[in-house]
Design a protein around this motif. Structure first.
Motif, PDB file in Angstrom:
ATOM      1  N   ALA A   1       1.029  -1.067   0.005  1.00  0.00           N
ATOM      2  CA  ALA A   1       0.079   0.096  -0.132  1.00  0.00           C
ATOM      3  C   ALA A   1       0.690   1.406  -0.029  1.00  0.00           C
ATOM      4  O   ALA A   1       1.953   1.242   0.482  1.00  0.00           O
ATOM      5  CB  ALA A   1      -0.900   0.031   1.177  1.00  0.00           C
TER       6      ALA A   1
ATOM      7  N   SER B   1      -6.002  -0.028  -7.044  1.00  0.00           N
ATOM      8  CA  SER B   1      -5.074  -1.029  -6.861  1.00  0.00           C
ATOM      9  C   SER B   1      -4.132  -1.271  -8.238  1.00  0.00           C
ATOM     10  O   SER B   1      -4.796  -1.290  -9.403  1.00  0.00           O
ATOM     11  CB  SER B   1      -5.454  -2.304  -6.469  1.00  0.00           C
ATOM     12  OG  SER B   1      -6.139  -2.092  -5.358  1.00  0.00           O
TER      13      SER B   1
ATOM     14  N   GLY C   1      -0.801  -7.043  -5.886  1.00  0.00           N
ATOM     15  CA  GLY C   1      -1.359  -5.744  -6.221  1.00  0.00           C
ATOM     16  C   GLY C   1      -0.674  -4.822  -5.008  1.00  0.00           C
ATOM     17  O   GLY C   1      -0.472  -5.063  -4.003  1.00  0.00           O
TER      18      GLY C   1
ATOM     19  N   MET D   1      -1.856  -1.155  -3.405  1.00  0.00           N
ATOM     20  CA  MET D   1      -2.940  -0.096  -3.344  1.00  0.00           C
ATOM     21  C   MET D   1      -2.584   1.254  -3.135  1.00  0.00           C
ATOM     22  O   MET D   1      -1.773   1.515  -2.036  1.00  0.00           O
ATOM     23  CB  MET D   1      -3.960  -0.571  -2.125  1.00  0.00           C
ATOM     24  CG  MET D   1      -5.040  -0.193  -2.256  1.00  0.00           C
ATOM     25  SD  MET D   1      -6.352  -0.785  -0.623  1.00  0.00           S
ATOM     26  CE  MET D   1      -6.065  -2.417  -0.755  1.00  0.00           C
TER      27      MET D   1
ATOM     28  N   LYS E   1      -7.917  -9.292  -2.422  1.00  0.00           N
ATOM     29  CA  LYS E   1      -7.490  -8.714  -3.806  1.00  0.00           C
ATOM     30  C   LYS E   1      -6.730  -9.868  -4.587  1.00  0.00           C
ATOM     31  O   LYS E   1      -6.494  -9.610  -5.820  1.00  0.00           O
ATOM     32  CB  LYS E   1      -7.103  -7.448  -3.943  1.00  0.00           C
ATOM     33  CG  LYS E   1      -7.660  -6.422  -3.171  1.00  0.00           C
ATOM     34  CD  LYS E   1      -8.085  -5.210  -4.260  1.00  0.00           C
ATOM     35  CE  LYS E   1      -9.197  -4.411  -3.571  1.00  0.00           C
ATOM     36  NZ  LYS E   1      -9.357  -3.408  -4.589  1.00  0.00           N
TER      37      LYS E   1
END
Lengths: 111, 113
Positions: free
Chosen positions: A10, A86, A104, A106, B41
Motif C-alpha cells: 500500500a 490497485s 497488487g 493499493m 484482492k
C-alpha cells in the motif's frame, strides 16, 4: 502458481507527487504487463513491456524492466486523486497459456 | 458498447443453492477466462477457454462448471454453494491464448449466506 509480487502493498501520497510501485517475478518472461483496478471495477490494462525493452512510457506512466534482476517498476508522475486504485503486474504463466497476477499495490492519492 | 459484460453484478444467495454467472464479449476474441478475486484482492485463474475448448482448469472444485456455447460467451455455473465461494468473479477475454492483453468484465460479487 504466483509469479509476480508487488511492493509496497500500500502507498499513500499527496496529489502532485510521484508514485513508484515495484514488481518482482521468478522465471524468465517474454513480457510484463501492468493493470489498474479501481474500487468495485474490473482490471484495466495500462501498459505492456517486452523483455527486450528497458523502459516504456505512456502518458504519465513510465515502466522499467530489468530482466537480470527479474523486476519491473511502474512510476506514475504528477499523481491525481483519480489515480487512486490497485495496481497489478502480470507475467506470462509457465507454458504461456495465460497471465499470472501479483497481489497488487493499493495506491491512495489524497487531494 | 461494453466490451466484456457480466451478469449479474451482485448475487446474494443461501448456502447449498445453485447459481450461474453469464459473460459475453463483443471484441471478437478467441480466448475467455474466469478469475476469482478474494477479499485480499488476490486474483486467481479458474478456467480458460480457447475457441470454445477448455484450456485451463485450475484446482477448482467440480461444483464449478464453465460452459462456452460459442466463443463470445463463457458462463459459470456453481452447484451447492458454500460460504467460501463468496468472492468477486471476473470474466476476461484476450485476442488469443497466451500472454496477450486481457480485457476484464466489471465483476460479479457473490455473497453466500
Amino acid at each position: 502458481s504466483q509469479q509476480g509480487e508487488e511492493d509496497p502493498q500500500a502507498l499513500s501520497i499527496q496529489e502532485g507527487e510521484n508514485a513508484t510501485m515495484n514488481c518482482s517475478y521468478k522465471t524468465s518472461i517474454n513480457n510484463l504487463q501492468w493493470y489498474r483496478q479501481n474500487s468495485g471495477r474490473g482490471l484495466v490494462h495500462l501498459i505492456l513491456i517486452r523483455s527486450n525493452e528497458r523502459e516504456k512510457h505512456s502518458g504519465r506512466l513510465r515502466v522499467t524492466l530489468d530482466t537480470s534482476k527479474k523486476s519491473s517498476s511502474l512510476l506514475i508522475t504528477a499523481s491525481r486523486a483519480a489515480d487512486t486504485a490497485s495496481y497489478f503486474c502480470a507475467t506470462p504463466r509457465s507454458g504461456y497459456s495465460t497471465l499470472t497476477f501479483g497481489k497488487g499495490t493499493m495506491l491512495l492519492v489524497s487531494p | 458498447d461494453t466490451a466484456v459484460s457480466q451478469t449479474p453484478k451482485y448475487l446474494v444467495t443461501q448456502m447449498g443453492n445453485d447459481k450461474s454467472i453469464k459473460c459475453e464479449q463483443n471484441l471478437g476474441h478467441d480466448t475467455m477466462y474466469w478469475y476469482k478475486q478474494d477479499s485480499k484482492k488476490f486474483l486467481k485463474i479458474m478456467f480458460s477457454y480457447n475457441n470454445k475448448e477448455l484450456i485451463i482448469n485450475e484446482t477448482v472444485p467440480n461444483r464449478f462448471s464453465p460452459k462456452s456455447p460459442d466463443k463470445a460467451h463463457l458462463n459459470l455455473h456453481i452447484n451447492s454453494l458454500e460460504l467460501g465461494d463468496s468472492a468477486v468473479y471476473f470474466c476476461a477475454s484476450s485476442q488469443r491464448q497466451g500472454e496477450y492483453e486481457q480485457f476484464f468484465g466489471p465483476g460479479t460479487r457473490l455473497t453466500v449466506l
